[in-house]
Enzyme design. Structure first.
Site, PDB file in Angstrom:
ATOM      1  N   ASP A  11     -12.223  -1.981  -2.525  1.00  0.00           N
ATOM      2  CA  ASP A  11     -12.790  -2.567  -1.294  1.00  0.00           C
ATOM      3  C   ASP A  11     -13.443  -1.421  -0.523  1.00  0.00           C
ATOM      4  O   ASP A  11     -13.239  -0.240  -0.844  1.00  0.00           O
ATOM      5  CB  ASP A  11     -11.668  -3.200  -0.447  1.00  0.00           C
ATOM      6  CG  ASP A  11     -12.190  -3.821   0.852  1.00  0.00           C
ATOM      7  OD1 ASP A  11     -13.316  -4.370   0.853  1.00  0.00           O
ATOM      8  OD2 ASP A  11     -11.485  -3.736   1.876  1.00  0.00           O
ATOM      9  N   SER A  12     -14.182  -1.785   0.526  1.00  0.00           N
ATOM     10  CA  SER A  12     -14.750  -0.746   1.387  1.00  0.00           C
ATOM     11  C   SER A  12     -13.650  -0.043   2.196  1.00  0.00           C
ATOM     12  O   SER A  12     -13.835   1.079   2.636  1.00  0.00           O
ATOM     13  CB  SER A  12     -15.763  -1.366   2.343  1.00  0.00           C
ATOM     14  OG  SER A  12     -15.140  -2.381   3.101  1.00  0.00           O
ATOM     15  N   TYR A  43     -19.364  -2.030   4.824  1.00  0.00           N
ATOM     16  CA  TYR A  43     -20.430  -2.435   3.906  1.00  0.00           C
ATOM     17  C   TYR A  43     -21.307  -3.537   4.539  1.00  0.00           C
ATOM     18  O   TYR A  43     -22.469  -3.674   4.189  1.00  0.00           O
ATOM     19  CB  TYR A  43     -19.839  -3.005   2.608  1.00  0.00           C
ATOM     20  CG  TYR A  43     -19.318  -2.005   1.597  1.00  0.00           C
ATOM     21  CD1 TYR A  43     -19.309  -0.630   1.836  1.00  0.00           C
ATOM     22  CD2 TYR A  43     -18.837  -2.451   0.362  1.00  0.00           C
ATOM     23  CE1 TYR A  43     -18.830   0.255   0.880  1.00  0.00           C
ATOM     24  CE2 TYR A  43     -18.370  -1.570  -0.601  1.00  0.00           C
ATOM     25  CZ  TYR A  43     -18.360  -0.217  -0.340  1.00  0.00           C
ATOM     26  OH  TYR A  43     -17.898   0.646  -1.302  1.00  0.00           O
ATOM     27  N   GLY A  44     -20.694  -4.330   5.412  1.00  0.00           N
ATOM     28  CA  GLY A  44     -21.347  -5.540   5.943  1.00  0.00           C
ATOM     29  C   GLY A  44     -22.750  -5.343   6.498  1.00  0.00           C
ATOM     30  O   GLY A  44     -23.644  -6.144   6.221  1.00  0.00           O
ATOM     31  N   CYS A  74     -13.459  -7.428  -2.276  1.00  0.00           N
ATOM     32  CA  CYS A  74     -14.364  -7.281  -1.140  1.00  0.00           C
ATOM     33  C   CYS A  74     -15.450  -8.344  -1.288  1.00  0.00           C
ATOM     34  O   CYS A  74     -16.185  -8.343  -2.283  1.00  0.00           O
ATOM     35  CB  CYS A  74     -14.987  -5.886  -1.164  1.00  0.00           C
ATOM     36  SG  CYS A  74     -16.246  -5.632   0.107  1.00  0.00           S
ATOM     37  N   ASN A  75     -15.523  -9.239  -0.311  1.00  0.00           N
ATOM     38  CA  ASN A  75     -16.506 -10.321  -0.399  1.00  0.00           C
ATOM     39  C   ASN A  75     -17.929  -9.797  -0.320  1.00  0.00           C
ATOM     40  O   ASN A  75     -18.839 -10.337  -0.943  1.00  0.00           O
ATOM     41  CB  ASN A  75     -16.287 -11.334   0.726  1.00  0.00           C
ATOM     42  CG  ASN A  75     -14.891 -11.904   0.719  1.00  0.00           C
ATOM     43  OD1 ASN A  75     -13.930 -11.159   0.890  1.00  0.00           O
ATOM     44  ND2 ASN A  75     -14.763 -13.184   0.501  1.00  0.00           N
ATOM     45  N   THR A  76     -18.116  -8.717   0.461  1.00  0.00           N
ATOM     46  CA  THR A  76     -19.462  -8.183   0.641  1.00  0.00           C
ATOM     47  C   THR A  76     -19.961  -7.575  -0.670  1.00  0.00           C
ATOM     48  O   THR A  76     -21.092  -7.828  -1.087  1.00  0.00           O
ATOM     49  CB  THR A  76     -19.464  -7.124   1.763  1.00  0.00           C
ATOM     50  OG1 THR A  76     -18.820  -7.696   2.914  1.00  0.00           O
ATOM     51  CG2 THR A  76     -20.858  -6.704   2.132  1.00  0.00           C
ATOM     52  N   GLU A 153     -10.293  -2.030  11.160  1.00  0.00           N
ATOM     53  CA  GLU A 153     -10.106  -0.703  10.548  1.00  0.00           C
ATOM     54  C   GLU A 153      -9.648   0.323  11.581  1.00  0.00           C
ATOM     55  O   GLU A 153      -9.069   1.341  11.238  1.00  0.00           O
ATOM     56  CB  GLU A 153     -11.396  -0.233   9.862  1.00  0.00           C
ATOM     57  CG  GLU A 153     -11.662  -0.908   8.529  1.00  0.00           C
ATOM     58  CD  GLU A 153     -10.844  -0.350   7.358  1.00  0.00           C
ATOM     59  OE1 GLU A 153     -10.311   0.772   7.455  1.00  0.00           O
ATOM     60  OE2 GLU A 153     -10.745  -1.060   6.335  1.00  0.00           O
ATOM     61  N   CYS A 185     -13.838 -12.658   4.136  1.00  0.00           N
ATOM     62  CA  CYS A 185     -13.802 -11.194   4.139  1.00  0.00           C
ATOM     63  C   CYS A 185     -12.337 -10.823   3.975  1.00  0.00           C
ATOM     64  O   CYS A 185     -11.472 -11.391   4.659  1.00  0.00           O
ATOM     65  CB  CYS A 185     -14.348 -10.667   5.458  1.00  0.00           C
ATOM     66  SG  CYS A 185     -14.118  -8.886   5.686  1.00  0.00           S
ATOM     67  N   THR A 186     -12.060  -9.879   3.076  1.00  0.00           N
ATOM     68  CA  THR A 186     -10.653  -9.583   2.773  1.00  0.00           C
ATOM     69  C   THR A 186      -9.921  -8.922   3.943  1.00  0.00           C
ATOM     70  O   THR A 186      -8.701  -8.784   3.904  1.00  0.00           O
ATOM     71  CB  THR A 186     -10.542  -8.717   1.504  1.00  0.00           C
ATOM     72  OG1 THR A 186     -11.413  -7.580   1.630  1.00  0.00           O
ATOM     73  CG2 THR A 186     -10.927  -9.502   0.274  1.00  0.00           C
ATOM     74  N   HIS A 187     -10.656  -8.520   4.976  1.00  0.00           N
ATOM     75  CA  HIS A 187      -9.998  -7.998   6.173  1.00  0.00           C
ATOM     76  C   HIS A 187      -9.434  -9.118   7.074  1.00  0.00           C
ATOM     77  O   HIS A 187      -8.545  -8.867   7.881  1.00  0.00           O
ATOM     78  CB  HIS A 187     -10.979  -7.189   7.026  1.00  0.00           C
ATOM     79  CG  HIS A 187     -11.244  -5.809   6.509  1.00  0.00           C
ATOM     80  ND1 HIS A 187     -11.987  -5.560   5.383  1.00  0.00           N
ATOM     81  CD2 HIS A 187     -10.856  -4.594   6.994  1.00  0.00           C
ATOM     82  CE1 HIS A 187     -12.061  -4.248   5.188  1.00  0.00           C
ATOM     83  NE2 HIS A 187     -11.387  -3.639   6.142  1.00  0.00           N
TER      84      HIS A 187
HETATM   85  N1  DGL Z   1     -13.350  -6.323   3.093  1.00  0.00           N
HETATM   86  C1  DGL Z   1     -14.799  -6.363   3.048  1.00  0.00           C
HETATM   87  C2  DGL Z   1     -15.253  -7.771   2.712  1.00  0.00           C
HETATM   88  O1  DGL Z   1     -14.451  -8.510   2.168  1.00  0.00           O
HETATM   89  C3  DGL Z   1     -15.268  -5.741   4.326  1.00  0.00           C
HETATM   90  C4  DGL Z   1     -16.703  -5.545   4.419  1.00  0.00           C
HETATM   91  C5  DGL Z   1     -17.209  -4.354   5.206  1.00  0.00           C
HETATM   92  O2  DGL Z   1     -16.893  -3.227   4.837  1.00  0.00           O
HETATM   93  O3  DGL Z   1     -17.995  -4.605   6.122  1.00  0.00           O
HETATM   94  O4  DGL Z   1     -16.364  -8.181   2.932  1.00  0.00           O
END
Ligand code: DGL
Length: 273
Positions: A11-12, A43-44, A74-76, A153, A185-187
Protein backbone atom coordinates in the site's frame (compact mmCIF):
# COMPACT_ATOMS: atom_id res chain seq x y z
CA UNK A 1 4.66 -30.33 -0.68
CA UNK A 2 3.86 -27.13 1.33
CA UNK A 3 4.79 -23.90 -0.49
CA UNK A 4 6.88 -21.92 1.99
CA UNK A 5 7.19 -18.71 -0.06
CA UNK A 6 5.75 -15.60 1.60
CA UNK A 7 2.87 -13.49 0.28
CA UNK A 8 3.67 -9.87 -0.66
CA UNK A 9 1.24 -7.10 0.31
CA UNK A 10 1.63 -3.40 -0.48
CA UNK A 11 0.00 0.00 0.00
CA UNK A 12 1.08 3.63 -0.10
CA UNK A 13 1.05 3.67 3.72
CA UNK A 14 -0.53 1.92 6.70
CA UNK A 15 -4.05 1.57 5.20
CA UNK A 16 -3.24 -1.82 3.67
CA UNK A 17 -2.64 -3.16 7.18
CA UNK A 18 -6.45 -3.45 7.48
CA UNK A 19 -6.21 -6.00 4.63
CA UNK A 20 -3.12 -7.67 6.12
CA UNK A 21 -4.98 -8.04 9.44
CA UNK A 22 -7.73 -10.06 7.72
CA UNK A 23 -5.12 -12.12 5.84
CA UNK A 24 -3.28 -12.93 9.08
CA UNK A 25 -6.42 -14.14 10.84
CA UNK A 26 -7.69 -16.04 7.77
CA UNK A 27 -4.30 -17.66 6.97
CA UNK A 28 -2.34 -17.82 10.26
CA UNK A 29 -0.05 -20.47 8.73
CA UNK A 30 1.26 -18.23 5.91
CA UNK A 31 4.26 -15.83 5.94
CA UNK A 32 3.71 -12.24 4.79
CA UNK A 33 5.91 -9.33 3.77
CA UNK A 34 4.22 -5.91 3.76
CA UNK A 35 5.62 -2.85 2.02
CA UNK A 36 4.30 0.67 2.80
CA UNK A 37 5.46 3.29 0.29
CA UNK A 38 5.41 6.14 2.85
CA UNK A 39 8.02 8.22 1.05
CA UNK A 40 5.62 8.69 -1.88
CA UNK A 41 2.31 8.83 0.04
CA UNK A 42 -0.39 9.92 -0.74
CA UNK A 43 -1.03 8.23 -4.08
CA UNK A 44 -4.54 9.71 -4.42
CA UNK A 45 -3.61 13.15 -5.87
CA UNK A 46 -0.95 11.75 -8.26
CA UNK A 47 -1.28 10.95 -11.94
CA UNK A 48 -2.22 7.52 -13.16
CA UNK A 49 1.20 7.14 -14.85
CA UNK A 50 3.07 7.87 -11.61
CA UNK A 51 1.04 5.39 -9.55
CA UNK A 52 1.32 2.80 -12.29
CA UNK A 53 5.11 3.20 -12.18
CA UNK A 54 5.21 2.89 -8.36
CA UNK A 55 3.04 -0.26 -8.45
CA UNK A 56 5.26 -1.72 -11.18
CA UNK A 57 8.42 -1.09 -9.11
CA UNK A 58 6.95 -2.50 -5.91
CA UNK A 59 5.44 -5.53 -7.67
CA UNK A 60 8.80 -6.42 -9.23
CA UNK A 61 10.63 -5.76 -5.95
CA UNK A 62 8.30 -8.13 -4.07
CA UNK A 63 8.63 -10.73 -6.81
CA UNK A 64 12.43 -10.55 -6.43
CA UNK A 65 11.92 -11.21 -2.70
CA UNK A 66 10.48 -14.57 -3.75
CA UNK A 67 6.79 -14.02 -2.95
CA UNK A 68 4.21 -16.48 -4.31
CA UNK A 69 1.48 -13.85 -4.73
CA UNK A 70 1.13 -10.06 -4.65
CA UNK A 71 -1.84 -8.47 -2.85
CA UNK A 72 -2.45 -4.86 -3.93
CA UNK A 73 -3.89 -3.56 -0.64
CA UNK A 74 -4.51 -0.11 -2.08
CA UNK A 75 -7.56 0.92 -4.09
CA UNK A 76 -5.68 3.75 -5.78
CA UNK A 77 -2.88 1.48 -7.03
CA UNK A 78 -5.49 -1.08 -8.09
CA UNK A 79 -7.42 1.57 -10.05
CA UNK A 80 -4.30 2.85 -11.78
CA UNK A 81 -2.28 -0.29 -12.35
CA UNK A 82 -4.08 -3.61 -11.95
CA UNK A 83 -4.25 -4.99 -15.50
CA UNK A 84 -0.65 -3.88 -16.22
CA UNK A 85 0.62 -5.44 -13.01
CA UNK A 86 -1.11 -8.72 -13.77
CA UNK A 87 0.55 -8.76 -17.18
CA UNK A 88 4.00 -7.82 -15.87
CA UNK A 89 4.30 -10.20 -12.91
CA UNK A 90 4.63 -13.95 -13.13
CA UNK A 91 2.96 -14.52 -9.74
CA UNK A 92 -0.83 -14.06 -9.26
CA UNK A 93 -2.01 -10.56 -8.29
CA UNK A 94 -5.07 -10.12 -6.05
CA UNK A 95 -6.57 -6.69 -5.39
CA UNK A 96 -9.27 -4.92 -3.43
CA UNK A 97 -11.75 -3.41 -5.91
CA UNK A 98 -13.51 -6.41 -7.43
CA UNK A 99 -14.63 -7.92 -4.08
CA UNK A 100 -16.02 -4.52 -3.00
CA UNK A 101 -17.97 -3.89 -6.20
CA UNK A 102 -19.38 -7.39 -5.93
CA UNK A 103 -20.41 -7.01 -2.28
CA UNK A 104 -22.02 -3.59 -2.97
CA UNK A 105 -24.11 -4.89 -5.89
CA UNK A 106 -25.28 -7.77 -3.71
CA UNK A 107 -26.11 -5.52 -0.74
CA UNK A 108 -27.96 -2.61 -2.38
CA UNK A 109 -31.75 -2.71 -2.29
CA UNK A 110 -32.48 0.53 -4.20
CA UNK A 111 -29.59 -0.11 -6.66
CA UNK A 112 -28.00 3.24 -5.85
CA UNK A 113 -24.46 2.74 -4.60
CA UNK A 114 -22.15 5.42 -3.22
CA UNK A 115 -18.35 5.40 -3.42
CA UNK A 116 -15.92 7.27 -1.17
CA UNK A 117 -12.32 7.05 -2.38
CA UNK A 118 -9.24 9.02 -3.40
CA UNK A 119 -9.27 11.40 -6.37
CA UNK A 120 -7.41 8.96 -8.62
CA UNK A 121 -9.67 6.03 -7.74
CA UNK A 122 -12.75 8.14 -8.49
CA UNK A 123 -11.39 9.56 -11.76
CA UNK A 124 -10.32 6.10 -13.00
CA UNK A 125 -14.00 5.06 -13.24
CA UNK A 126 -13.10 1.44 -12.39
CA UNK A 127 -15.83 0.98 -9.80
CA UNK A 128 -18.48 2.32 -12.24
CA UNK A 129 -17.51 -0.13 -14.94
CA UNK A 130 -17.35 -3.06 -12.49
CA UNK A 131 -20.71 -2.21 -10.93
CA UNK A 132 -22.29 -1.89 -14.38
CA UNK A 133 -20.75 -5.19 -15.49
CA UNK A 134 -22.31 -6.92 -12.49
CA UNK A 135 -25.67 -5.09 -12.68
CA UNK A 136 -26.27 -2.70 -15.58
CA UNK A 137 -29.31 -1.31 -13.70
CA UNK A 138 -27.31 -0.12 -10.68
CA UNK A 139 -26.10 3.47 -10.40
CA UNK A 140 -22.92 4.65 -8.71
CA UNK A 141 -22.32 8.12 -7.27
CA UNK A 142 -18.67 8.77 -6.40
CA UNK A 143 -17.15 11.37 -4.07
CA UNK A 144 -13.40 11.99 -3.82
CA UNK A 145 -12.14 12.49 -0.24
CA UNK A 146 -8.70 14.17 -0.49
CA UNK A 147 -8.56 15.24 3.19
CA UNK A 148 -8.84 11.78 4.73
CA UNK A 149 -5.61 9.87 3.96
CA UNK A 150 -3.23 12.66 5.11
CA UNK A 151 -5.20 13.06 8.36
CA UNK A 152 -5.29 9.31 9.04
CA UNK A 153 -1.57 8.93 8.29
CA UNK A 154 -0.91 11.74 10.76
CA UNK A 155 -2.50 9.51 13.41
CA UNK A 156 -5.82 11.37 13.50
CA UNK A 157 -8.98 9.27 13.63
CA UNK A 158 -11.29 11.04 16.08
CA UNK A 159 -10.66 14.78 15.75
CA UNK A 160 -13.30 17.41 14.96
CA UNK A 161 -11.53 17.88 11.63
CA UNK A 162 -11.99 14.21 10.69
CA UNK A 163 -15.64 14.22 11.76
CA UNK A 164 -16.29 17.41 9.74
CA UNK A 165 -14.55 15.96 6.66
CA UNK A 166 -16.54 12.72 6.91
CA UNK A 167 -19.79 14.71 7.20
CA UNK A 168 -18.83 16.81 4.17
CA UNK A 169 -18.07 13.75 2.01
CA UNK A 170 -21.13 11.80 3.19
CA UNK A 171 -23.57 14.66 2.45
CA UNK A 172 -23.81 14.29 -1.37
CA UNK A 173 -24.35 10.52 -1.07
CA UNK A 174 -27.08 11.02 1.55
CA UNK A 175 -28.69 13.68 -0.64
CA UNK A 176 -29.07 11.30 -3.60
CA UNK A 177 -30.31 8.43 -1.40
CA UNK A 178 -27.55 5.78 -1.72
CA UNK A 179 -28.44 2.83 0.52
CA UNK A 180 -25.01 1.19 0.21
CA UNK A 181 -21.67 2.99 0.36
CA UNK A 182 -18.28 1.54 -0.59
CA UNK A 183 -15.41 2.72 1.61
CA UNK A 184 -13.10 2.49 -1.39
CA UNK A 185 -9.75 3.15 0.26
CA UNK A 186 -7.94 0.77 2.59
CA UNK A 187 -7.38 3.62 5.05
CA UNK A 188 -11.09 4.25 5.61
CA UNK A 189 -12.14 1.18 7.67
CA UNK A 190 -10.40 2.84 10.60
CA UNK A 191 -13.08 5.56 10.41
CA UNK A 192 -15.93 3.11 10.09
CA UNK A 193 -17.82 4.21 13.24
CA UNK A 194 -17.52 7.87 12.18
CA UNK A 195 -18.91 7.02 8.72
CA UNK A 196 -21.68 4.84 10.17
CA UNK A 197 -22.77 7.65 12.46
CA UNK A 198 -22.76 10.14 9.57
CA UNK A 199 -24.85 7.85 7.34
CA UNK A 200 -27.04 6.19 9.97
CA UNK A 201 -27.71 2.48 10.46
CA UNK A 202 -29.92 2.11 7.38
CA UNK A 203 -26.95 2.61 5.03
CA UNK A 204 -24.77 -0.48 4.46
CA UNK A 205 -21.04 0.23 4.45
CA UNK A 206 -18.92 -2.04 2.28
CA UNK A 207 -15.16 -2.51 2.50
CA UNK A 208 -13.15 -5.34 1.21
CA UNK A 209 -10.51 -6.47 3.71
CA UNK A 210 -12.26 -9.71 4.68
CA UNK A 211 -13.48 -10.45 1.12
CA UNK A 212 -9.95 -9.88 -0.20
CA UNK A 213 -8.44 -12.20 2.42
CA UNK A 214 -10.97 -14.86 1.43
CA UNK A 215 -9.98 -14.45 -2.23
CA UNK A 216 -6.27 -14.76 -1.34
CA UNK A 217 -6.94 -17.96 0.66
CA UNK A 218 -9.09 -19.45 -2.10
CA UNK A 219 -6.51 -18.64 -4.81
CA UNK A 220 -3.68 -20.25 -2.81
CA UNK A 221 -5.76 -23.35 -2.25
CA UNK A 222 -6.84 -23.75 -5.87
CA UNK A 223 -3.31 -23.24 -7.16
CA UNK A 224 -1.82 -25.64 -4.61
CA UNK A 225 0.27 -22.80 -3.08
CA UNK A 226 -0.71 -23.39 0.59
CA UNK A 227 2.00 -23.52 3.23
CA UNK A 228 1.84 -26.23 5.93
CA UNK A 229 -1.53 -25.63 7.64
CA UNK A 230 -0.17 -26.80 11.03
CA UNK A 231 2.52 -24.11 11.33
CA UNK A 232 2.30 -20.53 12.61
CA UNK A 233 3.37 -18.01 10.01
CA UNK A 234 5.49 -14.89 10.38
CA UNK A 235 5.13 -11.36 9.04
CA UNK A 236 7.55 -8.53 8.44
CA UNK A 237 7.36 -4.90 7.39
CA UNK A 238 9.19 -2.66 4.99
CA UNK A 239 8.69 1.07 4.48
CA UNK A 240 10.22 3.64 2.16
CA UNK A 241 9.60 6.19 4.93
CA UNK A 242 10.51 6.43 8.62
CA UNK A 243 10.31 3.00 10.35
CA UNK A 244 9.60 4.62 13.75
CA UNK A 245 6.58 6.46 12.36
CA UNK A 246 5.32 3.31 10.70
CA UNK A 247 5.65 1.43 13.98
CA UNK A 248 3.83 4.08 16.00
CA UNK A 249 0.78 4.10 13.72
CA UNK A 250 0.86 0.57 12.36
CA UNK A 251 -0.31 -1.38 15.40
CA UNK A 252 -3.60 0.51 15.48
CA UNK A 253 -4.32 -0.59 11.92
CA UNK A 254 -2.95 -4.12 12.27
CA UNK A 255 -4.44 -4.77 15.73
CA UNK A 256 -1.54 -7.17 16.31
CA UNK A 257 2.04 -6.65 17.51
CA UNK A 258 4.11 -5.10 14.75
CA UNK A 259 7.71 -6.01 15.60
CA UNK A 260 10.61 -4.82 13.47
CA UNK A 261 10.15 -2.43 10.54
CA UNK A 262 12.94 -2.21 7.94
CA UNK A 263 13.60 0.68 5.62
CA UNK A 264 13.84 0.29 1.83
CA UNK A 265 15.11 3.20 -0.24
CA UNK A 266 12.95 4.40 -3.12
CA UNK A 267 16.13 4.11 -5.24
CA UNK A 268 16.19 0.34 -4.53
CA UNK A 269 12.65 0.04 -5.85
CA UNK A 270 13.46 2.12 -8.91
CA UNK A 271 16.54 -0.02 -9.57
CA UNK A 272 14.58 -3.28 -9.99
CA UNK A 273 12.17 -1.80 -12.53
N1 DGL B 1 -4.80 3.12 0.97
C1 DGL B 1 -4.77 3.80 -0.30
C2 DGL B 1 -6.01 3.44 -1.09
O1 DGL B 1 -6.60 2.42 -0.79
C3 DGL B 1 -4.51 5.24 0.01
C4 DGL B 1 -4.29 6.09 -1.15
C5 DGL B 1 -3.35 7.26 -1.01
O2 DGL B 1 -2.17 7.04 -0.72
O3 DGL B 1 -3.81 8.37 -1.29
O4 DGL B 1 -6.43 4.10 -2.02
Amino acid sequence: MPDSRPIGVFDSGVGGLTVLHECLVTMPHEDFVYLGDHARLPYGPRTREEVRRFAHEIGLYLERQGVKMVVVACNTATSAALPDLQEELTVPVVSVIVPEAHAAVQATRNRHIGLLATELTVSSGRYESLVRTLDAGSRLTAVACPKLVPLIEAGDTYSDEIVAAVREYAAPLKAVGCDTVILGCTHYPLLRPVFQRAFGREVTLVFSADETAREVAETLKRKGFDNDLAREGTYRFLTTGDPALFRSLGERFLQLPLGEVEQVQVAELEAVA
